[in-house]
Design an enzyme around this catalytic site. Structure first.
Site, PDB file in Angstrom:
ATOM      1  CD  GLU A 160      -3.050  -1.147   2.149  1.00 41.01           C
ATOM      2  OE1 GLU A 160      -2.896  -0.383   3.140  1.00 41.01           O
ATOM      3  OE2 GLU A 160      -4.026  -1.908   2.008  1.00 41.01           O
ATOM      4  CD  GLU A 275      -4.155  -5.826   2.636  1.00 36.47           C
ATOM      5  OE1 GLU A 275      -4.989  -4.992   3.093  1.00 36.47           O
ATOM      6  OE2 GLU A 275      -2.957  -5.823   2.937  1.00 36.47           O
TER       7      GLU A 275
END
Length: 359
Positions: A160, A275
């Site tokens: 991320e 995710e």
């Protein structure tokens, strides 16, 4: 042999159907998978296998790799031979036990420093002593340790990227795509796949068609996988989650997510959702989003995924297990089973790995 072809992930020339789950802990202060403070690690891995998963995404920290501390908070009686183990030896054991159950592993560079806080926005952290060359050095250490491990099929280069992270050809210090190319070239000895997440917390790839990952080497380019992350209102509430008309809700979200990363699959790029998830309690706005998301990735042929997470102690999402680390949460299992009902199976037999095709 791991590669990609026309948007598909291939194993020995056959499409891989991936049903994965995130299982975290190595990136935290315990330097070990969570839950083993009470329960046997084998029970956790058996739950994953018995619920038809075939892969685990394993977050870790660069500090764990560099310092290799003794793991903490382990129930010694329930986990013989694990107490007093170093973090990397614990990772060895975890990967070996996953292999015994036919479970693939992707190692995820989740944080620079160990702990429960958010990772720095970029792939390096000079102020903490982790410049880019040090991050690459630590990745090389892991790659050389596991490059011959059959079930180590992928590495996720950075979890991320956000805030300052960009995707272009203009700034070496912030362009995540350029950094990913440098890292992949430096890690060329790894025979598996290279997962590259998007910017803005993993979810944005708008510039990836104009600036795709290009290493300069075809044998590396064909092992690049784009790995978006995506969550509903339990994690971060947005105005688009409050549209009440069902048709407009779906149409609006499709437009937004197609622009962010759905176009990748449409244009033939390989995609694995790294995710997704949420508490998804029936009747809630989050459940509505999760059900829509499963329909959407099925429609887009992007069902290769890693659900977040096995762990119940994930604050905004909870896990597949209830707080006792034993009781399955069935409505979540139903979601992931609908997303990917028939994954590829792996089984070791007479020193060979037998592969059963998924659909």
């Amino acid at each position: 042999k791991w590669t990609t072809d026309d948007g598909r992930i291939m194993v020995n020339g056959q499409p891989l159907v991936l049903k994965g789950v995130n299982y975290f802990g190595f990136e935290t202060e315990t330097y070990a998978p969570h839950g083993i403070w009470d329960h046997n690690l084998n029970d956790m891995l058996d739950f994953i296998k018995d619920n038809n998963f075939n892969a685990i995404r394993v977050p870790f920290s660069m500090q764990m790799v560099r310092d290799n501390p003794v793991i903490m908070n382990v129930h010694c009686h329930n986990n013989p031979n694990l107490c007093g183990t170093s973090a990397l030896r614990m990772l060895d054991i975890f990967i070996d036990r996953a292999a015994e159950r036919g479970l693939l592993i992707v190692l995820d560079n989740h944080r620079t420093q160990s702990g429960g806080y958010i990772s720095p926005p970029l792939w390096y952290n000079n102020s903490a002593g982790y410049p880019e060359d040090e991050v690459i050095r630590l990745w090389k250490h892991l790659v050389m340790r596991y490059k011959d491990q059959w079930n180590m099929f992928a590495i996720d280069l950075k979890n991320e990227p956000h805030d300052a992270a960009t995707w272009s050809r203009s700034n070496r210090n912030t362009d995540w795509n350029q950094a990913a190319e440098r890292m992949i070239n430096a890690l060329h000895e790894f025979p598996g796949l290279f997962f590259v997440g998007g910017i803005e917390w993993g979810g944005r790839f708008e510039n990836a068609d104009q600036y795709p990952i290009e290493t300069g080497h075809a044998h590396l380019n064909e092992r690049v996988v784009y790995s978006p992350h995506c969550y509903g209102p339990d994690v971060y509430d947005r105005p688009e989650f409050h549209v009440e008309n069902t048709h407009e809700y779906a149409k609006n979200l499709d437009r937004i997510y197609t622009a962010k990363y759905g176009f990748l699959a449409e244009k033939g790029y390989p995609v694995v959702i790294g995710e997704w998830g949420g508490k998804a309690k029936p009747g809630t706005r989050d459940a509505k989003w999760n059900n829509w998301f499963v329909d959407w990735i099925r429609d887009k042929c992007m069902t290769n995924n890693f659900y977040w997470a096995l762990n119940p102690n994930s604050g905004h999402t909870g896990g597949l297990l209830d707080d006792d680390w034993k009781t399955p949460i069935q409505h979540k299992l139903d979601l992931v089973n609908r997303a990917q009902p028939n994954p590829t199976k792996f089984k070791k037999h007479n020193k060979k790995i037998c592969i059963t095709k998924g659909t």
